[in-house]
Write an enzyme that holds these catalytic residues in place. Structure first.
Site, mmCIF file in Angstrom:
data_model
loop_
_atom_site.group_PDB
_atom_site.id
_atom_site.type_symbol
_atom_site.label_atom_id
_atom_site.label_comp_id
_atom_site.label_asym_id
_atom_site.label_seq_id
_atom_site.Cartn_x
_atom_site.Cartn_y
_atom_site.Cartn_z
ATOM 1 N N TYR A 1 33.298 44.077 30.794
ATOM 2 C CA TYR A 1 33.162 42.901 31.658
ATOM 3 C C TYR A 1 34.382 42.792 32.550
ATOM 4 O O TYR A 1 35.511 42.923 32.085
ATOM 5 C CB TYR A 1 33.046 41.641 30.786
ATOM 6 C CG TYR A 1 32.866 40.358 31.574
ATOM 7 C CD1 TYR A 1 31.733 40.151 32.352
ATOM 8 C CD2 TYR A 1 33.831 39.350 31.533
ATOM 9 C CE1 TYR A 1 31.561 38.966 33.068
ATOM 10 C CE2 TYR A 1 33.666 38.159 32.242
ATOM 11 C CZ TYR A 1 32.529 37.977 33.011
ATOM 12 O OH TYR A 1 32.358 36.812 33.711
ATOM 13 N N ASP B 1 41.606 47.033 33.550
ATOM 14 C CA ASP B 1 41.369 45.599 33.497
ATOM 15 C C ASP B 1 41.983 45.103 32.193
ATOM 16 O O ASP B 1 41.386 45.215 31.126
ATOM 17 C CB ASP B 1 39.863 45.311 33.557
ATOM 18 C CG ASP B 1 39.573 43.824 33.396
ATOM 19 O OD1 ASP B 1 40.527 43.056 33.170
ATOM 20 O OD2 ASP B 1 38.391 43.450 33.494
ATOM 21 N N LYS C 1 43.792 35.317 31.532
ATOM 22 C CA LYS C 1 43.934 34.807 30.168
ATOM 23 C C LYS C 1 45.406 34.542 29.779
ATOM 24 O O LYS C 1 45.971 33.598 30.290
ATOM 25 C CB LYS C 1 43.199 35.722 29.194
ATOM 26 C CG LYS C 1 41.692 35.779 29.589
ATOM 27 C CD LYS C 1 40.742 36.340 28.576
ATOM 28 C CE LYS C 1 39.321 36.033 29.019
ATOM 29 N NZ LYS C 1 38.511 37.180 29.391
HETATM 30 C C1 LIG Z 1 37.667 37.283 30.707
HETATM 31 C C2 LIG Z 1 37.658 38.580 31.395
HETATM 32 C C3 LIG Z 1 37.518 38.680 32.792
HETATM 33 C C4 LIG Z 1 37.180 37.503 33.660
HETATM 34 O O1 LIG Z 1 38.192 36.552 33.695
HETATM 35 P P1 LIG Z 1 37.820 35.049 34.141
HETATM 36 O O2 LIG Z 1 39.164 34.357 34.152
HETATM 37 O O3 LIG Z 1 36.867 34.522 33.140
HETATM 38 O O4 LIG Z 1 37.242 35.127 35.499
HETATM 39 C C5 LIG Z 1 37.648 39.927 33.377
HETATM 40 N N1 LIG Z 1 37.901 41.014 32.629
HETATM 41 C C6 LIG Z 1 38.048 40.956 31.301
HETATM 42 C C7 LIG Z 1 38.366 42.193 30.527
HETATM 43 C C8 LIG Z 1 37.912 39.747 30.628
HETATM 44 O O5 LIG Z 1 37.993 39.709 29.290
#
Ligand SMILES: *Cc1c(COP(=O)(O)O)cnc(C)c1O
Length: 429
Positions: A144, A239, A267
């Protein structure tokens, strides 16, 4: 436990907010029932609107590495708020947090702050495309990267939980530029690159996958990706929205000793306020506006409250030499405890762990990619989830999520959790 007030609040919310929630993963669609409304939280505990106390294993889906209402973060935000909450002009604190982040994370010279992980990943691929002059990207099934159009192709937890891996509203034109690979399968990536020679701008992945449960990269997988990218002039994007400042000070790059070309954050970096960021070496970052032609902007980017929270968080992480060791020890203790009670109860399961990320899968297959993550017994998970909730343990309401361990957890909390799992395990068949 009683959830009367939560249920009432949810009914009210449903009338004015789609599905009653501002992010789909908060709904209990995958497990049934209605979401818990939280009133406040401190350390490792949530207190809901019905007065229940819960041990929290979601921790705002990651940010609360040091526990809820962490004093230095709260103080930093309150002090800043009194001096004005947004200016749309540069402030010194933006440079302070940038300097600290650049000093903690390997292989980056500059960092640009945004407001979410979604924005960070979206901007990172635009930068990769602008820098390389190529259009296509490779992502992995089950990873994601936020909800921007290019990424909503087999996008893990949220999207999978709701059975809409390809969201309506994403055009075919956009989808055709996103190539999908199997996690931990380097041959598959080689084939995609071969079939699209010269067209691929970047490979983006979660260096430890956390949105299909927790799935570690196989030995050599990240290095092999690095080599492939070098040979074909493709940028490698880590990411690290989930893994950044969680697995090590320098995230997965440091843990696995692999250099990415662009790194995305979110995060933990915001300490619980809406923050994302992306970072790279000068030669790449200098392509961004206003230095270069790749446009990226934000009215509230680098917001003083968000930067104050993030700076307090990163400072605390940077100063605590034992933190990551402690987190790993707590997580391993929990893992072993849960593994033992599930084994004793004869419940088929697989537990994956990397540092303070851990996930329990109700399947005896090794979970190494999206297909194997999907083999888990979902009915069993539902019962597990509601059983634990009833015992005061709050885990994510989906079988495709990682548990996020916070340093605020004590060994007593972990023992209580293991005891709860033991009790619940008895009723799982
Ligand atoms: C949570 C998450 C996102 C998205 O971040 P948001 O602040 O919810 O937009 C993107 N990449 C990874 C790996 C994530 O866990």
């Amino acid at each position: 436990m009683i959830y009367k007030r939560s249920s009432e609040l949810f009914s009210q919310a449903e009338k004015v907010i789609p599905g009653g929630v501002n992010s789909p993963v908060r709904a209990f669609k995958a497990v049934g029932g209605t979401p818990i409304f939280v009133k406040e939280a401190k350390g490792a505990y949530l207190y809901d609107e019905d007065g229940n106390q819960l041990i929290d294993y979601i921790n705002s889906w990651g940010p609360m590495l040091l526990g809820h209402a962490f004093e230095p973060v709260v103080k930093a935000v309150v002090d800043k708020a009194k001096k004005g909450t947004s200016f749309g002009m540069p402030t010194e604190i933006e440079t302070e947090i940038a300097e600290l982040a650049v000093s903690m994370v390997p292989n980056i010279d500059k960092i640009r702050f945004v407001n979410s992980g979604t924005e960070a990943c979206m901007s990172a691929i635009r930068l990769a495309r602008g820098y390389t002059g190529k259009d296509k990207i490779i992502k992995f099934a089950g990873c994601y990267h936020g909800h921007s159009d290019s990424f909503l192709i087999q996008a893990g937890s949220g999207a999978v939980t709701f059975g809409t891996p390809n969201s309506p509203g994403v055009t075919e034109g956009t989808a055709k530029d996103t190539l999908l690979a199997r996690y931990n399968d380097i041959k598959n990536v080689e084939q995609l690159i071969e079939a699209n020679k010269g067209d691929i701008a970047c490979v983006i992945l979660e260096p430890v996958a956390g949105n299909m449960g927790c799935i570690p990269p196989k030995d050599g997988f990240l290095q092999a990706l690095r080599n492939l990218c070098d040979v074909h002039n493709i940028l490698l994007i880590f990411d690290e929205v989930m893994t950044g400042f969680r697995l090590a000070k320098g995230g997965a790059q440091e843990l696995f000793n692999i250099a990415a070309d662009i790194v995305c954050f979110g995060k933990v970096i915001g300490g619980g306020l809406p923050v994302g960021a992306f970072a790279a070496r000068n030669e790449i970052m200098n392509h961004l506006a206003p230095l270069g032609p790749v446009y990226q902007a934000g009215t509230l980017s680098g917001n003083p409250l968000a930067m104050a929270a993030g700076l307090a968080m990163l400072t605390a992480i940077n100063e605590d030499e034992e933190l990551f060791l402690r987190l790993e020890e707590k997580t391993t203790y929990l893992y072993k405890g849960i593994d033992k009670v599930l084994t004793d109860a004869d419940i088929k399961h697989t537990i994956n762990q990397v540092g303070s990320m851990v996930s329990v899968h109700f399947s005896s297959e090794k979970v190494k990619d999206f297909d194997t993550a999907a083999l888990g017994n979902n009915d069993r998970f539902k019962n597990f989830f509601h059983g634990l909730l009833n015992e005061g343990i709050y885990i994510a309401p989906s079988a495709f999520e990682t548990w996020f361990i916070t340093d605020a957890l004590t060994y007593k909390d972990l023992d209580d959790t293991i005891a709860a799992v033991k009790k619940v395990a008895k009723s799982l068949d």
